[in-house]
Design an enzyme around this catalytic site. Structure first.
Site, mmCIF file in Angstrom:
data_model
loop_
_atom_site.group_PDB
_atom_site.id
_atom_site.type_symbol
_atom_site.label_atom_id
_atom_site.label_comp_id
_atom_site.label_asym_id
_atom_site.label_seq_id
_atom_site.Cartn_x
_atom_site.Cartn_y
_atom_site.Cartn_z
ATOM 1 N N SER A 122 0.837 -1.198 0.000
ATOM 2 C CA SER A 122 0.000 0.000 0.000
ATOM 3 C C SER A 122 0.868 1.242 0.000
ATOM 4 C CB SER A 122 -0.922 0.010 1.216
ATOM 5 O OG SER A 122 -0.270 -0.442 2.351
ATOM 6 N N HIS A 143 -3.331 -4.034 -5.676
ATOM 7 C CA HIS A 143 -3.629 -3.505 -4.350
ATOM 8 C C HIS A 143 -5.098 -3.720 -4.001
ATOM 9 C CE1 HIS A 143 -3.911 0.155 -1.485
ATOM 10 N NE2 HIS A 143 -3.507 -0.900 -0.835
ATOM 11 N N GLU A 155 -6.554 -1.861 -7.216
ATOM 12 C CA GLU A 155 -5.705 -0.943 -7.992
ATOM 13 C C GLU A 155 -4.601 -1.774 -8.652
ATOM 14 O OE1 GLU A 155 -6.080 3.267 -5.525
ATOM 15 O OE2 GLU A 155 -4.723 1.751 -4.751
HETATM 16 N N1 3HC Z 1 -15.662 -11.829 5.949
HETATM 17 C C1 3HC Z 1 -16.936 -12.126 6.242
HETATM 18 N N2 3HC Z 1 -17.689 -11.365 7.041
HETATM 19 C C2 3HC Z 1 -17.135 -10.238 7.538
HETATM 20 C C3 3HC Z 1 -15.824 -9.845 7.261
HETATM 21 C C4 3HC Z 1 -15.067 -10.697 6.433
HETATM 22 N N3 3HC Z 1 -13.794 -10.449 6.136
HETATM 23 N N4 3HC Z 1 -15.538 -8.698 7.890
HETATM 24 C C5 3HC Z 1 -16.653 -8.355 8.555
HETATM 25 N N5 3HC Z 1 -17.608 -9.301 8.349
HETATM 26 C C6 3HC Z 1 -18.912 -9.383 8.957
HETATM 27 C C7 3HC Z 1 -18.964 -8.812 10.364
HETATM 28 O O1 3HC Z 1 -18.499 -9.739 11.314
HETATM 29 C C8 3HC Z 1 -20.430 -8.525 10.545
HETATM 30 O O2 3HC Z 1 -21.092 -9.704 10.930
HETATM 31 P P1 3HC Z 1 -22.214 -9.673 12.097
HETATM 32 O O3 3HC Z 1 -23.297 -8.792 11.558
HETATM 33 O O4 3HC Z 1 -22.639 -11.104 12.236
HETATM 34 O O5 3HC Z 1 -21.554 -9.125 13.301
HETATM 35 C C9 3HC Z 1 -20.839 -8.200 9.133
HETATM 36 O O6 3HC Z 1 -19.799 -8.617 8.238
HETATM 37 C C10 3HC Z 1 -21.029 -6.738 8.885
HETATM 38 O O7 3HC Z 1 -21.547 -6.729 7.621
HETATM 39 P P2 3HC Z 1 -22.500 -5.604 7.194
HETATM 40 O O8 3HC Z 1 -22.623 -5.720 5.719
HETATM 41 O O9 3HC Z 1 -23.724 -5.589 8.044
HETATM 42 O O10 3HC Z 1 -21.629 -4.352 7.656
HETATM 43 P P3 3HC Z 1 -21.313 -3.129 6.896
HETATM 44 O O11 3HC Z 1 -22.438 -2.801 5.991
HETATM 45 O O12 3HC Z 1 -20.843 -2.153 7.893
HETATM 46 O O13 3HC Z 1 -20.081 -3.535 5.970
HETATM 47 C C11 3HC Z 1 -17.819 -3.141 5.583
HETATM 48 C C12 3HC Z 1 -18.849 -3.812 6.500
HETATM 49 C C13 3HC Z 1 -17.952 -3.701 4.169
HETATM 50 C C14 3HC Z 1 -16.434 -3.466 6.120
HETATM 51 C C15 3HC Z 1 -18.111 -1.590 5.560
HETATM 52 O O14 3HC Z 1 -18.118 -1.110 6.867
HETATM 53 C C16 3HC Z 1 -17.097 -0.807 4.741
HETATM 54 O O15 3HC Z 1 -17.194 -0.725 3.538
HETATM 55 N N6 3HC Z 1 -16.135 -0.187 5.444
HETATM 56 C C17 3HC Z 1 -15.065 0.599 4.772
HETATM 57 C C18 3HC Z 1 -13.861 -0.277 4.632
HETATM 58 C C19 3HC Z 1 -12.767 0.415 3.862
HETATM 59 O O16 3HC Z 1 -12.735 1.611 3.661
HETATM 60 N N7 3HC Z 1 -11.796 -0.378 3.417
HETATM 61 C C20 3HC Z 1 -10.631 0.152 2.714
HETATM 62 C C21 3HC Z 1 -9.604 0.558 3.679
HETATM 63 S S1 3HC Z 1 -8.105 1.135 2.915
HETATM 64 C C22 3HC Z 1 -7.242 -0.248 2.579
HETATM 65 O O17 3HC Z 1 -7.613 -1.336 2.903
HETATM 66 C C23 3HC Z 1 -5.973 -0.077 1.824
HETATM 67 C C24 3HC Z 1 -4.795 -0.419 2.652
HETATM 68 O O18 3HC Z 1 -3.663 -0.289 1.804
HETATM 69 C C25 3HC Z 1 -4.610 0.496 3.839
#
Ligand code: 3HC
Length: 390
Positions: A122, A143, A155
């Site tokens: 990253s 990425h 990416e």
């Molecule tokens: N696999 C399966 N299930 C997962 C999971 C995974 N890896 N991670 C989380 N879950 C589960 C949780 O445990 C939760 O289950 P529960 O309801 O039984 O407790 C459930 O998914 C949550 O799912 P939802 O769809 O209800 O939740 P959200 O709608 O909040 O979605 C998310 C979760 C998709 C992570 C959302 O919050 C999101 O899009 N967040 C932004 C993440 C982001 O910005 N990522 C990029 C970061 S930058 C990066 O990675 C680059 C690096 O280089 C730094």
């Protein structure tokens, strides 16, 4: 599945590596997941099991697909066993150049001459990484975003010598995994998504560090004013505070003092509170995360969007991507409902420039410097996107 790729090796079973292995196995590839100890690779394998269970529990995949994906993943410690017959090797080892250098040297001695190497880095330069291999033409960045199984963007980052065929192959690989590949040209520090997202996390941290807002206020603002899927601190915990600091250190070194990591982030890393993966970061994961909607603040929203607007302008100026591509990348890679350029247009560029100017004067901090193109655009009543016809 891509016709030219059958098997994928993933090096590093940490939060990104195990997620990438899971995504590859779900797409039908034979996957070897490798880490340097039995314990580490087993931990990654168990996280894949947990994730596949969750996906089937929520009917996002069938029980049969989950079992089949798991059966395609072989956890290994021996690098030769992992990589000798892989068509593509995905490197997701810690973000330290000396570690990656060692891994690539060993990898070259065991991998097939025709294999393509991709790095999930990253922050490090793709050109520099390609240079430590014997195959810079069959090397590029791939990425993924955390968690890989949920985030749609990949990416695909070209190094100076990457062959066009390699980029096509890796983009097709991403597509076959159900992802949307976006090509990033050149060695742009932070590529596109991290260049906007990580300064956003840093700004949230600076606001708290300076006593201007609380963690709850920043996160509530991100979630409920800006409609982001997570607050800035929740996101730092999700990606790993150490990873966020690594990206900032790289941006700081490459682009200057505007990217100085906030001490609040660095202190967490020093204390070993790295976020979800260590059980505690800005939140305690035994207790769960509760972000109170009524803590959102409009003035905090202004600052966060202003900082993102400056990054968008800088990326456009450097010809890395246009505003539409940046918005799309943030929507797919970070789940934004509106991209940062659209958010900035909504708030008004002139108001955002005024916010940056005020804060620059008050704090003397270079992170509030206004790119000349943003000021020009604001002064001429312009926007990042053409206004919708009324
Ligand atoms: N696999 C399966 N299930 C997962 C999971 C995974 N890896 N991670 C989380 N879950 C589960 C949780 O445990 C939760 O289950 P529960 O309801 O039984 O407790 C459930 O998914 C949550 O799912 P939802 O769809 O209800 O939740 P959200 O709608 O909040 O979605 C998310 C979760 C998709 C992570 C959302 O919050 C999101 O899009 N967040 C932004 C993440 C982001 O910005 N990522 C990029 C970061 S930058 C990066 O990675 C680059 C690096 O280089 C730094």
């Amino acid at each position: 599945m891509d016709a030219e790729i059958d098997s994928v090796a993933v090096l590093g079973a940490g939060s990104m590596g195990h997620g990438i292995a899971e995504v590859a196995a779900l797409a039908g590839y034979e996957v070897r997941l490798r880490d340097i100890s039995e314990d580490l690779v087993q931990r990654g394998y168990e996280q894949i099991e947990w994730s596949l269970d969750k996906l089937s529990e929520k009917s996002q995949i069938s029980d049969g697909d989950a079992a089949a994906a798991l059966s395609r993943i072989e956890p290994v410690v021996d690098l030769e066993a992992a990589a000798s017959d892989a068509d593509v090797v995905v490197e997701a080892v810690p973000e330290r150049m000396e570690v990656k250098r060692e891994v690539y040297a060993e990898l070259e001695s065991v991998a097939d001459d025709d294999a393509v190497f991709v790095s999930n880095t990253s922050s490090l330069s793709i050109g520099e990484l390609a240079g430590v291999t014997d195959r810079p033409e069959r090397f590029c960045g791939m990425h993924f975003f955390n968690p890989p199984v949920r985030m749609e963007l990949v990416e695909v980052v070209a190094g100076p010598d990457t062959a066009a065929g390699t980029l096509d192959l890796v983009a097709e690989l991403a597509t076959s995994m159900g992802k949307t590949p976006v090509r990033v040209h050149g060695d742009t520090p932070g590529f596109v998504v991290n260049r906007v997202l990580v300064p956003l996390l840093n700004e949230g941290a600076w606001l708290v560090h300076r006593g201007e807002a609380t963690v709850a206020e920043v996160d509530a603002t991100a979630r409920f004013e800006l409609a982001l899927p997570m607050g800035a601190f929740e996101l730092a915990d999700q990606v790993g505070i150490d990873v966020a600091v690594h990206v900032l250190e790289h941006l700081h070194q490459q682009l200057g003092d505007a990217y100085e990591p906030c001490p609040l982030l660095v202190e967490k890393v020093d204390a070993g509170a790295l976020g979800k993966k260590s059980g505690e970061g800005f939140y305690d994961y035994d207790e769960g995360v509760d972000v109170p909607a009524d803590a959102a603040r409009d003035d905090v929203a202004d600052v966060l969007v202003a900082v993102m607007a400056a990054e968008v302008a800088a990326l456009v100026d450097a010809d890395v991507a246009d505003a539409a591509a940046i918005d799309r990348a943030l929507e797919l890679g970070a789940g934004f409902s509106d991209g940062p350029a659209a958010m900035a247009d909504d708030r008004g560029l002139d108001a955002l420039v005024a916010t940056l100017d005020d804060r620059r004067e008050e704090t003397d901090a270079p992170r509030y410097d206004v790119p000349a193109s943003l000021r020009d655009r604001a002064e001429s009543g312009g926007r990042f996107h053409a206004a919708a016809p009324s």
